[in-house]
Design a protein around this motif. Structure first.
Motif, PDB file in Angstrom:
ATOM      1  N   GLY A   8       0.842  -1.189   0.000  1.00 52.17           N
ATOM      2  CA  GLY A   8       0.000   0.000   0.000  1.00 52.17           C
ATOM      3  C   GLY A   8       0.875   1.235   0.000  1.00 52.17           C
ATOM      4  N   ASP A   9       0.562   2.200   0.863  1.00 49.23           N
ATOM      5  CA  ASP A   9       1.324   3.445   0.898  1.00 49.23           C
ATOM      6  C   ASP A   9       2.788   3.179   1.216  1.00 49.23           C
ATOM      7  OD1 ASP A   9      -0.943   4.863   0.343  1.00 49.23           O
ATOM      8  OD2 ASP A   9      -1.319   5.500   2.398  1.00 49.23           O
ATOM      9  N   VAL A  10       3.663   3.884   0.510  1.00 45.46           N
ATOM     10  CA  VAL A  10       5.099   3.610   0.631  1.00 45.46           C
ATOM     11  C   VAL A  10       5.662   4.033   1.974  1.00 45.46           C
ATOM     12  CG1 VAL A  10       5.541   3.629  -1.843  1.00 45.46           C
ATOM     13  CG2 VAL A  10       5.637   5.771  -0.573  1.00 45.46           C
ATOM     14  N   ASP A  11       4.967   4.926   2.701  1.00 44.25           N
ATOM     15  CA  ASP A  11       5.531   5.311   3.995  1.00 44.25           C
ATOM     16  C   ASP A  11       5.392   4.211   5.039  1.00 44.25           C
ATOM     17  OD1 ASP A  11       2.832   5.625   4.391  1.00 44.25           O
ATOM     18  OD2 ASP A  11       2.939   7.694   5.107  1.00 44.25           O
ATOM     19  N   ASP A  12       4.787   3.088   4.696  1.00 41.30           N
ATOM     20  CA  ASP A  12       4.858   1.907   5.553  1.00 41.30           C
ATOM     21  C   ASP A  12       6.305   1.451   5.736  1.00 41.30           C
ATOM     22  OD1 ASP A  12       2.214   1.419   6.306  1.00 41.30           O
ATOM     23  OD2 ASP A  12       2.344  -0.702   5.756  1.00 41.30           O
ATOM     24  N   LEU A  13       7.171   1.819   4.770  1.00 39.74           N
ATOM     25  CA  LEU A  13       8.576   1.417   4.809  1.00 39.74           C
ATOM     26  C   LEU A  13       9.441   2.353   5.653  1.00 39.74           C
ATOM     27  CD1 LEU A  13       9.003   0.654   0.982  1.00 39.74           C
ATOM     28  CD2 LEU A  13       8.556  -1.007   2.806  1.00 39.74           C
ATOM     29  N   ALA A  14       8.925   3.534   5.991  1.00 44.48           N
ATOM     30  CA  ALA A  14       9.733   4.544   6.677  1.00 44.48           C
ATOM     31  C   ALA A  14      10.187   4.046   8.043  1.00 44.48           C
ATOM     32  CB  ALA A  14       8.932   5.836   6.833  1.00 44.48           C
ATOM     33  N   GLY A  15      11.450   4.261   8.348  1.00 45.76           N
ATOM     34  CA  GLY A  15      11.998   3.878   9.641  1.00 45.76           C
ATOM     35  C   GLY A  15      12.308   2.403   9.781  1.00 45.76           C
ATOM     36  N   SER A  16      12.197   1.661   8.696  1.00 49.45           N
ATOM     37  CA  SER A  16      12.456   0.225   8.775  1.00 49.45           C
ATOM     38  C   SER A  16      13.947  -0.059   8.621  1.00 49.45           C
ATOM     39  CB  SER A  16      11.694  -0.509   7.673  1.00 49.45           C
ATOM     40  OG  SER A  16      12.071  -1.877   7.625  1.00 49.45           O
ATOM     41  N   PRO A  17      14.504  -0.945   9.466  1.00 48.52           N
ATOM     42  CA  PRO A  17      15.906  -1.331   9.315  1.00 48.52           C
ATOM     43  C   PRO A  17      16.105  -2.534   8.401  1.00 48.52           C
ATOM     44  CG  PRO A  17      15.051  -2.268  11.330  1.00 48.52           C
ATOM     45  CD  PRO A  17      13.904  -1.527  10.680  1.00 48.52           C
ATOM     46  N   ALA A  18      15.059  -2.956   7.694  1.00 42.80           N
ATOM     47  CA  ALA A  18      15.149  -4.143   6.844  1.00 42.80           C
ATOM     48  C   ALA A  18      16.276  -4.001   5.829  1.00 42.80           C
ATOM     49  CB  ALA A  18      13.828  -4.389   6.128  1.00 42.80           C
ATOM     50  N   ASP A  19      16.898  -5.130   5.473  1.00 46.07           N
ATOM     51  CA  ASP A  19      17.989  -5.123   4.493  1.00 46.07           C
ATOM     52  C   ASP A  19      17.485  -4.726   3.113  1.00 46.07           C
ATOM     53  OD1 ASP A  19      20.196  -6.482   6.167  1.00 46.07           O
ATOM     54  OD2 ASP A  19      18.469  -7.813   6.401  1.00 46.07           O
ATOM     55  N   VAL A  20      16.267  -5.132   2.778  1.00 45.28           N
ATOM     56  CA  VAL A  20      15.677  -4.841   1.474  1.00 45.28           C
ATOM     57  C   VAL A  20      14.306  -4.224   1.691  1.00 45.28           C
ATOM     58  CG1 VAL A  20      14.922  -5.791  -0.742  1.00 45.28           C
ATOM     59  CG2 VAL A  20      16.884  -6.817   0.450  1.00 45.28           C
ATOM     60  N   LEU A  21      14.050  -3.106   1.026  1.00 47.06           N
ATOM     61  CA  LEU A  21      12.744  -2.464   1.070  1.00 47.06           C
ATOM     62  C   LEU A  21      12.164  -2.444  -0.340  1.00 47.06           C
ATOM     63  CD1 LEU A  21      13.421   0.640   3.375  1.00 47.06           C
ATOM     64  CD2 LEU A  21      12.475  -1.583   4.019  1.00 47.06           C
ATOM     65  N   VAL A  22      10.915  -2.891  -0.474  1.00 46.94           N
ATOM     66  CA  VAL A  22      10.269  -2.993  -1.785  1.00 46.94           C
ATOM     67  C   VAL A  22       8.924  -2.276  -1.736  1.00 46.94           C
ATOM     68  CG1 VAL A  22       9.396  -4.560  -3.565  1.00 46.94           C
ATOM     69  CG2 VAL A  22      11.329  -5.252  -2.121  1.00 46.94           C
ATOM     70  N   ALA A  23       8.681  -1.418  -2.712  1.00 49.02           N
ATOM     71  CA  ALA A  23       7.379  -0.760  -2.861  1.00 49.02           C
ATOM     72  C   ALA A  23       6.642  -1.402  -4.023  1.00 49.02           C
ATOM     73  CB  ALA A  23       7.553   0.735  -3.105  1.00 49.02           C
ATOM     74  N   ALA A  24       5.443  -1.935  -3.733  1.00 50.08           N
ATOM     75  CA  ALA A  24       4.654  -2.613  -4.773  1.00 50.08           C
ATOM     76  C   ALA A  24       3.421  -1.820  -5.169  1.00 50.08           C
ATOM     77  CB  ALA A  24       4.239  -4.003  -4.296  1.00 50.08           C
ATOM     78  N   TYR A  25       2.924  -0.923  -4.281  1.00 51.57           N
ATOM     79  CA  TYR A  25       1.829   0.010  -4.554  1.00 51.57           C
ATOM     80  C   TYR A  25       0.440  -0.621  -4.614  1.00 51.57           C
ATOM     81  CZ  TYR A  25       6.019   2.463  -6.111  1.00 51.57           C
ATOM     82  OH  TYR A  25       7.285   2.987  -6.178  1.00 51.57           O
ATOM     83  N   SER A  26       0.338  -1.922  -4.639  1.00 48.66           N
ATOM     84  CA  SER A  26      -0.958  -2.578  -4.798  1.00 48.66           C
ATOM     85  C   SER A  26      -0.868  -4.008  -4.280  1.00 48.66           C
ATOM     86  CB  SER A  26      -1.355  -2.602  -6.275  1.00 48.66           C
ATOM     87  OG  SER A  26      -2.316  -3.602  -6.544  1.00 48.66           O
ATOM     88  N   PRO A  27      -1.933  -4.527  -3.618  1.00 48.22           N
ATOM     89  CA  PRO A  27      -1.906  -5.902  -3.128  1.00 48.22           C
ATOM     90  C   PRO A  27      -2.474  -6.916  -4.111  1.00 48.22           C
ATOM     91  CG  PRO A  27      -3.853  -4.823  -2.286  1.00 48.22           C
ATOM     92  CD  PRO A  27      -3.138  -3.807  -3.150  1.00 48.22           C
ATOM     93  N   HIS A  28      -2.852  -6.463  -5.299  1.00 50.37           N
ATOM     94  CA  HIS A  28      -3.535  -7.352  -6.236  1.00 50.37           C
ATOM     95  C   HIS A  28      -2.555  -8.311  -6.917  1.00 50.37           C
ATOM     96  CE1 HIS A  28      -7.084  -5.121  -5.375  1.00 50.37           C
ATOM     97  NE2 HIS A  28      -6.593  -3.993  -5.860  1.00 50.37           N
ATOM     98  N   LEU A  29      -3.115  -9.287  -7.617  1.00 57.47           N
ATOM     99  CA  LEU A  29      -2.337 -10.408  -8.144  1.00 57.47           C
ATOM    100  C   LEU A  29      -1.150  -9.971  -8.985  1.00 57.47           C
ATOM    101  CD1 LEU A  29      -1.907 -13.429  -8.623  1.00 57.47           C
ATOM    102  CD2 LEU A  29      -3.587 -13.289 -10.486  1.00 57.47           C
ATOM    103  N   ALA A  30      -1.340  -9.038  -9.898  1.00 54.92           N
ATOM    104  CA  ALA A  30      -0.241  -8.643 -10.787  1.00 54.92           C
ATOM    105  C   ALA A  30       0.951  -8.118  -9.995  1.00 54.92           C
ATOM    106  CB  ALA A  30      -0.726  -7.589 -11.788  1.00 54.92           C
ATOM    107  N   SER A  31       0.690  -7.272  -8.998  1.00 54.11           N
ATOM    108  CA  SER A  31       1.783  -6.693  -8.210  1.00 54.11           C
ATOM    109  C   SER A  31       2.429  -7.736  -7.313  1.00 54.11           C
ATOM    110  CB  SER A  31       1.256  -5.533  -7.369  1.00 54.11           C
ATOM    111  OG  SER A  31       0.769  -4.495  -8.193  1.00 54.11           O
ATOM    112  N   ALA A  32       1.629  -8.580  -6.668  1.00 55.56           N
ATOM    113  CA  ALA A  32       2.194  -9.620  -5.810  1.00 55.56           C
ATOM    114  C   ALA A  32       3.053 -10.583  -6.624  1.00 55.56           C
ATOM    115  CB  ALA A  32       1.070 -10.368  -5.094  1.00 55.56           C
ATOM    116  N   SER A  33       2.598 -10.916  -7.835  1.00 54.80           N
ATOM    117  CA  SER A  33       3.376 -11.800  -8.712  1.00 54.80           C
ATOM    118  C   SER A  33       4.699 -11.162  -9.105  1.00 54.80           C
ATOM    119  CB  SER A  33       2.568 -12.143  -9.965  1.00 54.80           C
ATOM    120  OG  SER A  33       1.393 -12.845  -9.647  1.00 54.80           O
TER     121      SER A  33
END
Length: 529
Positions: free
Chosen positions: A481-506
């Motif tokens: 969803g919104d990309v600011d869900d990633l803000a402040g995360s220490p994760a090694d990899v951050l990915v923005a997909a913008y949508s939870p639907h099949l095409a984006s998840a795939s």
């Protein structure tokens, strides 16, 4: 005396007929079944709405609109919110969903935006729905505004304008009216207009460019929002003569001006209630007032349906009274009615109107959805860690963080959780609950969510989960969803997909496994991770 009385009666009838055209939903029965028949028997009119508790598939929607078109005058014109991504009234399982505006912004391809508009238009027209309350022309901000977020194409006015124009051209080429919203823009608005009455001093730079592009592309409608922009007029835009004049004279818009949904308390309460707000809007220059969604997930009881009919009647009567008292000019109503009639003539359907084949247009939409997803998925951090390689005998843990918000303009939160089965094509996957212990034999943890931010917390729920695990595990965090869900995360990899639907998840699953190279760029300025 008799001729004068007859003339006066005819004039009053003509006025009411015109006013009826300005208030939506209308009075037609659009949903087949006993509930609608009972409503008509009690009130003499239909609800003007399609309830998805009765119409449960694209096939039944097409049948309903086809039946209704046989008795509609003027030609049947049903409105819908089908933006792609976050907000889609057609969200049944058989509908291939497009990733949405911010994904198109991340891809940055005008041709793809035009194809997206055409694909959505094809789906809608195949279902007999020919008026889309899209696209969103508001500028995105950082952090995300709850009412806008991924519904926006991005924050750069020129790029947003280019994509808006392309989307409008594609949608209307498919025979579906476009609606540019929410004029004059929500880009500087922090409060959710569904919950509060936003007031800002001025618009951000370039806020009008996307609306100007929509007008130049021939958008049939523009929706005016409830936000107050003091630099234009210290009054909600949908009731502001100066805001409507700006749209008409500066932007040169000659189509139908539509109001925001007036049934929302935060919209009508500042102006004294629903009938008063409708009068203020039409007096200011709005041509058509929307009292509710015409296709809705919401289930109304019979009592609620009756109340809605009475509410609509009160609005119509208030508008008639306003004309008869001189508060609204007779010519103002006549010009508004003529614009609405022209919209029906151009985009409405009749019983013999040819509609495209659902299977064909939905297949095309699925292909376009996959193209958008391939071009839009964005690696915010850690591209060097991809593809995600696991030591032999280890597994991938998948942690879905529950949604934290309760946004009104959001149907995508009901999307199924598709990521674990898609990841399992390339990895052994172990689903884990939020807060759960990671078992031995896990080589990396994928944390993902859709809308996991709550209130004013510094980190989203997903980012907080990443912080809990990042010290001892390789972590990938994905924002569907919104990309600011990633803000402040220490994760090694951050990915923005913008949508939870099949095409984006795939597309995300393929990026992690190395079968797809991420090409998108987050289209929002000022981001801080």
């Amino acid at each position: 005396m008799h001729s004068r009385t007859t003339h006066k009666g005819a004039g009053a009838t003509a006025l009411r007929t015109e006013v009826e055209l300005l208030v939506r939903p209308g009075q037609q029965s659009l949903t087949p079944g006993d509930a609608e028949a009972l409503l008509r028997a009690r009130t003499g009119v239909g609800s003007g709405r399609i309830g998805k508790n009765h119409v449960t598939s694209t096939a039944s929607l097409r049948a309903a609109t086809r039946t209704a078109s046989g008795t509609a005058f003027p030609a049947l014109l049903v409105s819908i919110n089908q933006e792609g991504g976050r907000l889609n009234a057609l969200d049944w399982p058989e509908v291939d969903q497009l990733p949405g505006c911010m994904a198109l912004g991340a891809a940055g391809d005008g041709t793809l935006a035009e194809r997206a508009g055409a694909a959505i238009g094809g789906q809608l027209r195949a279902a007999g729905v020919t008026w889309n309350l899209a696209p969103v022309c508001d500028l995105a901000a950082w952090p995300s505004q709850s009412a806008v977020g991924t519904r926006a194409f991005g924050s750069d006015p020129e790029q947003v304008a280019r994509l808006v124009g392309a989307f409008v051209r594609g949608l209307q080429a498919a025979g579906v009216a476009a609606t540019a919203k929410h004029f004059p823009g929500l880009g500087s608005v922090v409060a959710d207009p569904h919950l509060a009455a936003p007031v800002v001093d001025e618009l951000p730079d370039g806020a009008l460019l996307p609306f100007r592009a929509a007008v130049r592309a021939g958008a049939a409608c523009v929706m005016v929002g409830s936000q107050t922009v003091r630099s234009i007029e210290d009054w909600p835009a949908l009731a502001s003569p100066k805001a409507i004049t700006l749209l008409r004279e500066d932007l040169g818009f000659a189509g139908v001006v539509v109001s925001e949904n007036l049934s929302i308390p935060a919209v009508h309460e500042p102006l004294g209630g629903l009938p008063h707000t409708a009068v203020a809007a039409v007096a200011a220059g709005v041509d058509l007032v929307m009292l509710d969604s015409e296709i809705s997930r919401g289930r109304q009881t019979h009592g609620e349906q009756v109340a809605a009919v009475h509410c609509r009647s009160a609005v119509v009567q208030a508008l008639v009274d306003a004309v008869e008292s001189g508060l609204i000019g007779r010519r103002r109503v006549a010009e508004a009615a003529e614009r609405v009639l022209a919209l029906h003539r151009r985009f409405g359907i009749g019983p013999s109107t040819a509609l495209p084949d659902w299977a064909e247009v939905n297949t095309v939409a699925g292909e376009i959805a996959n193209s958008i997803a391939r071009e839009s998925v964005s690696i915010v951090r850690g591209a060097q860690h991809l593809p995600l390689a696991l030591a032999q005998g280890t597994a991938l843990a998948a942690v879905r963080v529950p949604d934290g918000g309760q946004r009104r303009a959001d149907s995508a939160r009901h999307a199924p959780d598709l990521l674990p089965p898609l990841l399992s094509a390339g990895y052994p996957v172990i689903p884990l609950p939020t807060g759960g212990e990671v078992p031995d034999g896990v080589g990396a943890v994928v944390i993902y969510g859709y809308d996991t931010r709550t209130g004013t917390s510094r980190r989203s729920g997903a980012a907080a989960e990443a912080a809990r695990l990042a010290h001892h595990h390789r972590v990938v965090q994905i924002a569907f969803g919104d990309v600011d869900d990633l803000a402040g995360s220490p994760a090694d990899v951050l990915v923005a997909a913008y949508s939870p639907h099949l095409a984006s998840a795939s597309a995300v699953a393929r990026v992690l496994s190395g079968h797809l190279r991420a090409r998108g760029t987050v289209p929002v300025k000022g981001v801080r991770w």
